[in-house]
Scaffold this motif. Sequence first.
Motif, mmCIF file in Angstrom:
data_model
loop_
_atom_site.group_PDB
_atom_site.id
_atom_site.type_symbol
_atom_site.label_atom_id
_atom_site.label_comp_id
_atom_site.label_asym_id
_atom_site.label_seq_id
_atom_site.Cartn_x
_atom_site.Cartn_y
_atom_site.Cartn_z
ATOM 1 N N VAL A 1 -0.301 -8.761 -15.319
ATOM 2 C CA VAL A 1 0.199 -7.422 -15.007
ATOM 3 C C VAL A 1 -0.621 -6.878 -13.846
ATOM 4 C CG1 VAL A 1 0.633 -5.080 -15.829
ATOM 5 C CG2 VAL A 1 0.872 -7.010 -17.407
ATOM 6 N N LEU A 2 0.064 -6.439 -12.793
ATOM 7 C CA LEU A 2 -0.589 -5.898 -11.611
ATOM 8 C C LEU A 2 -0.257 -4.427 -11.459
ATOM 9 C CD1 LEU A 2 0.243 -8.799 -9.116
ATOM 10 C CD2 LEU A 2 -1.884 -8.475 -10.385
ATOM 11 N N ASP A 3 -1.263 -3.643 -11.126
ATOM 12 C CA ASP A 3 -1.159 -2.185 -10.956
ATOM 13 C C ASP A 3 -1.430 -1.878 -9.488
ATOM 14 O OD1 ASP A 3 -1.705 0.568 -10.856
ATOM 15 O OD2 ASP A 3 -3.598 0.381 -11.946
ATOM 16 N N ILE A 4 -0.360 -1.637 -8.721
ATOM 17 C CA ILE A 4 -0.465 -1.463 -7.273
ATOM 18 C C ILE A 4 -0.126 -0.030 -6.904
ATOM 19 C CG2 ILE A 4 0.274 -2.337 -5.027
ATOM 20 C CD1 ILE A 4 -1.053 -4.465 -6.813
ATOM 21 N N ARG A 5 -1.003 0.627 -6.127
ATOM 22 C CA ARG A 5 -0.776 2.011 -5.669
ATOM 23 C C ARG A 5 -0.542 1.986 -4.160
ATOM 24 N NH1 ARG A 5 -4.083 4.584 -9.685
ATOM 25 N NH2 ARG A 5 -4.333 3.084 -11.387
ATOM 26 N N VAL A 6 0.502 2.674 -3.700
ATOM 27 C CA VAL A 6 0.826 2.665 -2.274
ATOM 28 C C VAL A 6 1.000 4.084 -1.745
ATOM 29 C CG1 VAL A 6 1.924 0.400 -2.335
ATOM 30 C CG2 VAL A 6 3.310 2.440 -2.766
ATOM 31 N N GLN A 7 0.947 4.196 -0.422
ATOM 32 C CA GLN A 7 1.231 5.464 0.245
ATOM 33 C C GLN A 7 2.421 5.254 1.181
ATOM 34 O OE1 GLN A 7 -2.284 6.594 2.480
ATOM 35 N NE2 GLN A 7 -1.716 5.289 4.192
ATOM 36 N N GLU A 8 2.739 6.284 1.985
ATOM 37 C CA GLU A 8 3.986 6.305 2.747
ATOM 38 C C GLU A 8 4.136 5.132 3.709
ATOM 39 O OE1 GLU A 8 6.730 9.536 5.193
ATOM 40 O OE2 GLU A 8 4.577 9.881 4.944
ATOM 41 N N ASP A 9 3.028 4.643 4.297
ATOM 42 C CA ASP A 9 3.125 3.552 5.274
ATOM 43 C C ASP A 9 3.029 2.174 4.625
ATOM 44 O OD1 ASP A 9 0.476 3.420 4.566
ATOM 45 O OD2 ASP A 9 -0.319 3.691 6.585
ATOM 46 N N ARG A 10 3.165 2.110 3.299
ATOM 47 C CA ARG A 10 3.147 0.867 2.515
ATOM 48 C C ARG A 10 1.752 0.241 2.426
ATOM 49 N NH1 ARG A 10 8.525 -2.336 4.700
ATOM 50 N NH2 ARG A 10 10.076 -0.747 4.125
ATOM 51 N N ARG A 11 0.744 0.996 2.789
ATOM 52 C CA ARG A 11 -0.609 0.476 2.581
ATOM 53 C C ARG A 11 -1.057 0.798 1.162
ATOM 54 N NH1 ARG A 11 -4.702 1.952 7.364
ATOM 55 N NH2 ARG A 11 -6.014 0.555 6.137
ATOM 56 N N VAL A 12 -1.827 -0.129 0.592
ATOM 57 C CA VAL A 12 -2.419 0.101 -0.715
ATOM 58 C C VAL A 12 -3.495 1.166 -0.581
ATOM 59 C CG1 VAL A 12 -3.826 -0.938 -2.536
ATOM 60 C CG2 VAL A 12 -1.929 -2.232 -1.525
ATOM 61 N N CYS A 13 -3.588 2.055 -1.564
ATOM 62 C CA CYS A 13 -4.611 3.087 -1.522
ATOM 63 C C CYS A 13 -5.121 3.379 -2.931
ATOM 64 C CB CYS A 13 -4.072 4.363 -0.884
ATOM 65 S SG CYS A 13 -2.604 5.046 -1.680
ATOM 66 N N HIS A 14 -6.283 4.002 -2.979
ATOM 67 C CA HIS A 14 -6.853 4.522 -4.227
ATOM 68 C C HIS A 14 -7.386 5.892 -3.864
ATOM 69 C CE1 HIS A 14 -9.814 3.915 -7.851
ATOM 70 N NE2 HIS A 14 -8.974 4.927 -8.011
ATOM 71 N N GLY A 15 -6.637 6.935 -4.220
ATOM 72 C CA GLY A 15 -6.989 8.265 -3.740
ATOM 73 C C GLY A 15 -6.809 8.334 -2.238
ATOM 74 N N ILE A 16 -7.867 8.730 -1.523
ATOM 75 C CA ILE A 16 -7.778 8.853 -0.066
ATOM 76 C C ILE A 16 -8.212 7.583 0.658
ATOM 77 C CG2 ILE A 16 -8.136 11.352 -0.132
ATOM 78 C CD1 ILE A 16 -11.039 10.824 0.749
ATOM 79 N N LEU A 17 -8.736 6.609 -0.084
ATOM 80 C CA LEU A 17 -9.230 5.384 0.549
ATOM 81 C C LEU A 17 -8.116 4.354 0.658
ATOM 82 C CD1 LEU A 17 -12.766 5.011 -1.074
ATOM 83 C CD2 LEU A 17 -12.131 6.043 1.113
ATOM 84 N N LEU A 18 -8.133 3.599 1.768
ATOM 85 C CA LEU A 18 -7.051 2.678 2.090
ATOM 86 C C LEU A 18 -7.498 1.230 2.045
ATOM 87 C CD1 LEU A 18 -5.527 4.575 5.152
ATOM 88 C CD2 LEU A 18 -4.769 4.649 2.772
ATOM 89 N N SER A 19 -6.520 0.361 1.825
ATOM 90 C CA SER A 19 -6.745 -1.075 1.854
ATOM 91 C C SER A 19 -5.669 -1.713 2.727
ATOM 92 C CB SER A 19 -6.733 -1.639 0.432
ATOM 93 O OG SER A 19 -7.071 -3.008 0.432
#
Length: 318
Positions: free
Chosen positions: A100-118
Amino acid sequence: MGAHVSKQVERRKAISTEKKTLVDLKQTVGSDYPGSDYHPPDRKNWMSGLDPDRIRINQIVWPGTHDSATNKIGIPLVTRPFAQCQSLSIYEQLKTGARVLDIRVQEDRRVCHGILLSYSVDVVIADLKRFLEETHSEIVILEIRTEFGHDDPPDFDKYLEDQLGEVLIHQDDQVFNRTISDLLPKRVICVWKPRKSAQPKPGGPLWGSGYLKDNWIDTDLPSTKFESNMKHLGEQQPAANRKYFYRVENTVTPQADNPVLCVKPVTDRIRDYARMFIAQSFARGFADRLQIFSTDFIDEDFVDACVGLTSARVEGKA
């Protein structure tokens, strides 16, 4: 200033007391349960090893990762320790046995955790596809959600369907009672949780947010989280009677009012008690409700703990 120092002293005492509570409980009740001595010979293919013709979807105890795509989050040694919940790549997590994978994304399809980007979610999809190409009977639940405070990526449902269409298991309540073999060659249950966009349509290739539920509490107190997890698990129906997946996360979270803000030392307060949680769910009479069990910094022992109980269920021992 004095009030702040006093508050910090009380916080440290509370954390120390709660850590001791879990230590004492483990010494008293142990961590044994049906299947606890089982170790899959091939974690990369552990579902295949349990016989896909026999194992039903609602029998599986799914090892999951919390904030799965944070291995490269932020800036190394600067911001990364405050948001990194996994050290392994998505491919390495799947190879270790996570399903099971838990993936968080923002508008530009980058993975994020809060304000930090991956990295881009493309990296997640590429790692998942690589794993699927190298295995034959492993089913993966891919949960993708828009991170709190961010906007949905435009047309993201179409993106997921274009990328994974051939392997997507369509939303169907009958899936829970089917065996892995019944679902093959489809391999991925994709749960898409947008914040503002329309939910996936019934019967479509993507599953809506109601199909993966949990009861998250935001705390850094390990015994508080352990007991909250127990309470909410006990309120669920047995997994065999549900038409949704229910997740318990064996994690605690840094708090702004505590001097320890890095994820690893905080989540380690509860991380080693996963097996005890399973044993306690038996002792309290609701082990049949355990389904998705997630962790920070997944390792082989956590996978074995979940696979062992799954094996016991398939063999009729739990």
